[in-house]
Write a protein that holds these residues in place. Structure first.
Motif, short mmCIF file in Angstrom:
data_model
loop_
_atom_site.label_atom_id
_atom_site.label_comp_id
_atom_site.label_asym_id
_atom_site.label_seq_id
_atom_site.Cartn_x
_atom_site.Cartn_y
_atom_site.Cartn_z
N UNK A 66 -13.09 -56.75 -34.75
CA UNK A 66 -13.15 -56.65 -36.21
C UNK A 66 -14.60 -56.66 -36.69
N UNK A 67 -15.38 -57.61 -36.19
CA UNK A 67 -16.77 -57.70 -36.64
C UNK A 67 -17.60 -56.54 -36.10
N UNK A 68 -17.24 -56.05 -34.92
CA UNK A 68 -17.93 -54.87 -34.40
C UNK A 68 -17.69 -53.67 -35.32
N UNK A 79 -14.47 -56.00 -45.85
CA UNK A 79 -13.68 -56.06 -44.61
C UNK A 79 -12.65 -54.95 -44.58
N UNK A 80 -11.95 -54.75 -45.70
CA UNK A 80 -10.93 -53.71 -45.74
C UNK A 80 -11.55 -52.32 -45.65
N UNK A 81 -12.68 -52.14 -46.29
CA UNK A 81 -13.37 -50.85 -46.21
C UNK A 81 -13.80 -50.55 -44.78
N UNK A 82 -14.30 -51.58 -44.09
CA UNK A 82 -14.73 -51.40 -42.70
C UNK A 82 -13.55 -51.08 -41.81
N UNK A 85 -24.45 -61.75 -43.02
CA UNK A 85 -25.25 -61.56 -41.80
C UNK A 85 -24.95 -60.21 -41.16
N UNK A 86 -23.68 -59.83 -41.11
CA UNK A 86 -23.31 -58.55 -40.51
C UNK A 86 -23.89 -57.39 -41.32
N UNK A 87 -23.78 -57.46 -42.63
CA UNK A 87 -24.29 -56.37 -43.48
C UNK A 87 -25.81 -56.26 -43.33
#
Length: 246
Positions: free
Chosen positions: A73-75, A93-96, A231-233
């Motif tokens: 998911x985070x990848x 999250x949903x967009x990703x 952090x991910x963004x």
């Protein structure tokens, strides 16, 4: 390792499309598979005798809803930012997920995305080499197993050169020079970029070149990891700006 598995093409292969020099893929490599021996046995069974097409194809839906893998998911989230998906925090999250589904990221029949690991054997307890791991690999200890595959990195570098990924993302700062050996064939001097989220420092290591290399912290835990949406963004934007300018 089950030689009948679709993904056992070279050690560490997990899923997706390694690409070609003409149609290059984005590679993401972890250190070793997650989960447990019990989980791995279940996955081997499902993939050997598929229950349905989505399971057999390692679909994004299964990655999110059936297996519920936090790493994947985070990848997907990180890759969507690296690839330039517009970021809207409330729906990120949903967009990703929708981006991953549209591009079939890491699915067996996807094009342009590939996932693997430096060491093709999970061992959830870092301090113990399980009996199942010993039987499956033939190595008496984790240290022997790691030593063997570190010698294999020269061969893996040749495979990387053959496929020429357009970007290689390694997950695990502590293994940065091992990722460098795989991608560049030797240790390298990385450019370091740092940022902080909620008072916790994060590091991104970058190496430009024909096969750009980014090494990021772990995606699934630790105060210095990419353990939040912010952090991910931020990490994704740094990688895109530094290595995918063209």
């Amino acid at each position: 390792m089950d030689l009948q598995r679709h993904d056992v093409v070279f050690p560490g292969w997990d899923s997706g499309d390694p690409g070609t020099p003409v149609q290059r893929s984005l590679w993401m490599y972890g250190i070793e598979p997650g989960g447990s021996d019990t989980i791995q046995q279940a996955l081997n069974k499902e993939l050997s005798v598929p229950e349905n097409g989505e399971v057999a194809n390692y679909s994004v839906k299964c990655q999110w809803d059936v297996w519920k893998w936090p790493f994947n998911r985070k990848a997907h989230m990180l890759i969507s930012v690296v690839e330039g998906m517009p970021v809207h925090i409330p729906t990120f999250a949903q967009d990703a997920r929708q981006y991953a589904e549209a591009h079939k990221i890491f699915e067996c029949d996807c094009k342009g995305y590939f996932k693997g690991n430096l060491f093709p054997q999970m061992n959830p307890n870092m301090g113990v080499w399980s009996e199942a791991a010993r039987i499956r690999t033939g190595f008496e200890s984790r240290e022997e197993f790691y030593k063997f595959f570190r010698h294999y990195f020269t061969n893996l570098h040749d495979i990387v050169l053959k496929h020429r990924p357009r970007l290689f993302i390694g997950v695990g700062i502590g293994q940065a020079q091992e990722f460098a050996k795989v991608v560049c064939g030797e240790p390298v001097d990385f450019e370091t970029q740092t940022f902080a989220v909620n008072g916790h420092n994060k590091r991104i290591l970058l190496k430009s070149g024909d096969i750009p290399l980014a090494v990021v912290p772990h995606l699934t835990g630790g105060s210095n990891g990419l353990n939040s949406t912010e952090a991910i963004i931020t990490a994704g934007k740094i990688i895109r700006s530094a290595l995918l300018k063209g």
